[in-house]
Design an enzyme around this catalytic site. Structure first.
Site, PDB file in Angstrom:
ATOM      1  N   GLU A   1      -7.771   3.692  -6.666  1.00  0.00           N
ATOM      2  CA  GLU A   1      -7.717   3.253  -5.227  1.00  0.00           C
ATOM      3  C   GLU A   1      -8.873   3.956  -4.438  1.00  0.00           C
ATOM      4  O   GLU A   1      -8.942   3.451  -3.172  1.00  0.00           O
ATOM      5  CB  GLU A   1      -6.283   3.131  -4.720  1.00  0.00           C
TER       6      GLU A   1
ATOM      7  N   ASP B   1      -0.545  -7.830  -8.167  1.00  0.00           N
ATOM      8  CA  ASP B   1       0.644  -8.500  -8.890  1.00  0.00           C
ATOM      9  C   ASP B   1       1.466  -9.422  -8.010  1.00  0.00           C
ATOM     10  O   ASP B   1       1.716  -9.027  -6.759  1.00  0.00           O
ATOM     11  CB  ASP B   1       1.518  -7.510  -9.686  1.00  0.00           C
TER      12      ASP B   1
ATOM     13  N   VAL C   1       8.739  -2.895  -7.775  1.00  0.00           N
ATOM     14  CA  VAL C   1       9.501  -4.102  -7.877  1.00  0.00           C
ATOM     15  C   VAL C   1       9.140  -4.912  -8.909  1.00  0.00           C
ATOM     16  O   VAL C   1       8.017  -5.477  -9.084  1.00  0.00           O
ATOM     17  CB  VAL C   1       9.086  -4.550  -6.503  1.00  0.00           C
TER      18      VAL C   1
ATOM     19  N   MET D   1       4.726   1.635  -2.920  1.00  0.00           N
ATOM     20  CA  MET D   1       5.312   2.577  -2.757  1.00  0.00           C
ATOM     21  C   MET D   1       5.037   3.868  -1.899  1.00  0.00           C
ATOM     22  O   MET D   1       5.614   4.939  -2.023  1.00  0.00           O
ATOM     23  CB  MET D   1       5.318   3.157  -4.412  1.00  0.00           C
ATOM     24  N   GLU D   2       4.038   3.464  -0.961  1.00  0.00           N
ATOM     25  CA  GLU D   2       3.772   4.808   0.045  1.00  0.00           C
ATOM     26  C   GLU D   2       3.679   4.408   1.383  1.00  0.00           C
ATOM     27  O   GLU D   2       3.751   5.409   2.121  1.00  0.00           O
ATOM     28  CB  GLU D   2       2.208   5.228  -0.610  1.00  0.00           C
TER      29      GLU D   2
ATOM     30  N   GLY E   1       2.291  -5.237  -4.288  1.00  0.00           N
ATOM     31  CA  GLY E   1       2.988  -6.632  -5.058  1.00  0.00           C
ATOM     32  C   GLY E   1       3.100  -7.678  -4.011  1.00  0.00           C
ATOM     33  O   GLY E   1       3.811  -7.318  -3.133  1.00  0.00           O
TER      34      GLY E   1
END
Length: 230
Positions: A12, A197, A152, A173-174, A78
């Site tokens: 990333e 996704d 998820v 997640m961050e 996501g």
């Protein structure tokens, strides 16, 4: 002006790092901070590691050590919005934790004591991100991004998050921890992520396949944003 850019994983941040002239690396507590110039703008680029604790620790180090005037969180997410597909861009207007619950004490879902329920992205930064996404011809959605220390994956998990946060556009997640630290330091932020996704029972397979595309798309928008500050 110095701008902080944060990504969780090497994939990333590596594209942005490739544009940085003579980066200086500082490694501390598992975090990597690269300082240098991109497009004649002073940049502090953080590879924080995955998850909310790593993100919070890395963001605090970034803000304390390099003193950026704003923060852009980049990477993958996501999609939970019906209008989002793999490769599309999601831009934060607000960010919340989806895995925190102290509602027994009168707080909102996702709210921690002594903190707001939602961390609001800087409107000017969000508008610049939207403008550059439109110029690039990418599909984009702006709105609520929710963060939690879990990938998820599965209908029950998706249903819970949508029930608790009906306006959610994407999950990752961050970002909420990054936003919380920026809030504490009074540093403006925005989250600009590309969809790797569409969160369903096969999302783990999609993530592995499309992470490089998401990194490429999100990095392209961040690079375009930097031209507004050169």
């Amino acid at each position: 002006m110095k701008i902080g850019i944060i990504g969780a994983m090497a994939q990333e941040v590596e594209i942005l790092l490739g544009y940085m002239a003579e980066p200086k690396l500082t490694e501390i507590a598992g975090c990597k901070i690269y300082e240098g110039k991109i497009n004649n703008t002073d940049i502090a680029l953080l590879q924080s590691g995955i998850g909310k604790t790593a993100a919070a620790m890395g963001t605090a180090l970034l803000l304390q050590l390099t003193k950026p005037e704003m923060v852009i969180n980049t990477g993958s997410a996501g999609g939970l919005d019906a209008n989002l597909n793999v490769g599309d861009i999601v831009i934060s207007t607000e960010v919340r934790h989806h895995d925190i619950d102290v509602t027994a004490f009168g707080y909102e879902k996702g709210q921690l004591p002594a903190n707001p329920a939602a961390f609001m992205a800087n409107e000017q930064l969000a508008q610049i991100a939207i403008k550059e996404t439109e110029k690039a011809g990418f599909n984009a959605v702006s709105g609520l991004i929710c963060s939690g220390d879990l990938f998820v994956n599965g209908n029950d998990m998706i249903a819970r998050i949508r029930n608790d946060f009906p306006s959610v556009k994407a999950v990752e997640m961050e970002a909420a921890s990054i936003a919380q630290v920026c809030h504490a330091f009074q540093v403006p932020f925005v989250v600009v992520r590309a969809i790797s996704d569409v969160a369903d029972k096969e999302s783990h397979l999609s993530f592995d396949e499309f992470l490089p595309l998401a990194a490429e798309k999100s990095s392209e928008i961040v690079l375009a944003m930097l031209n507004n500050f050169a």
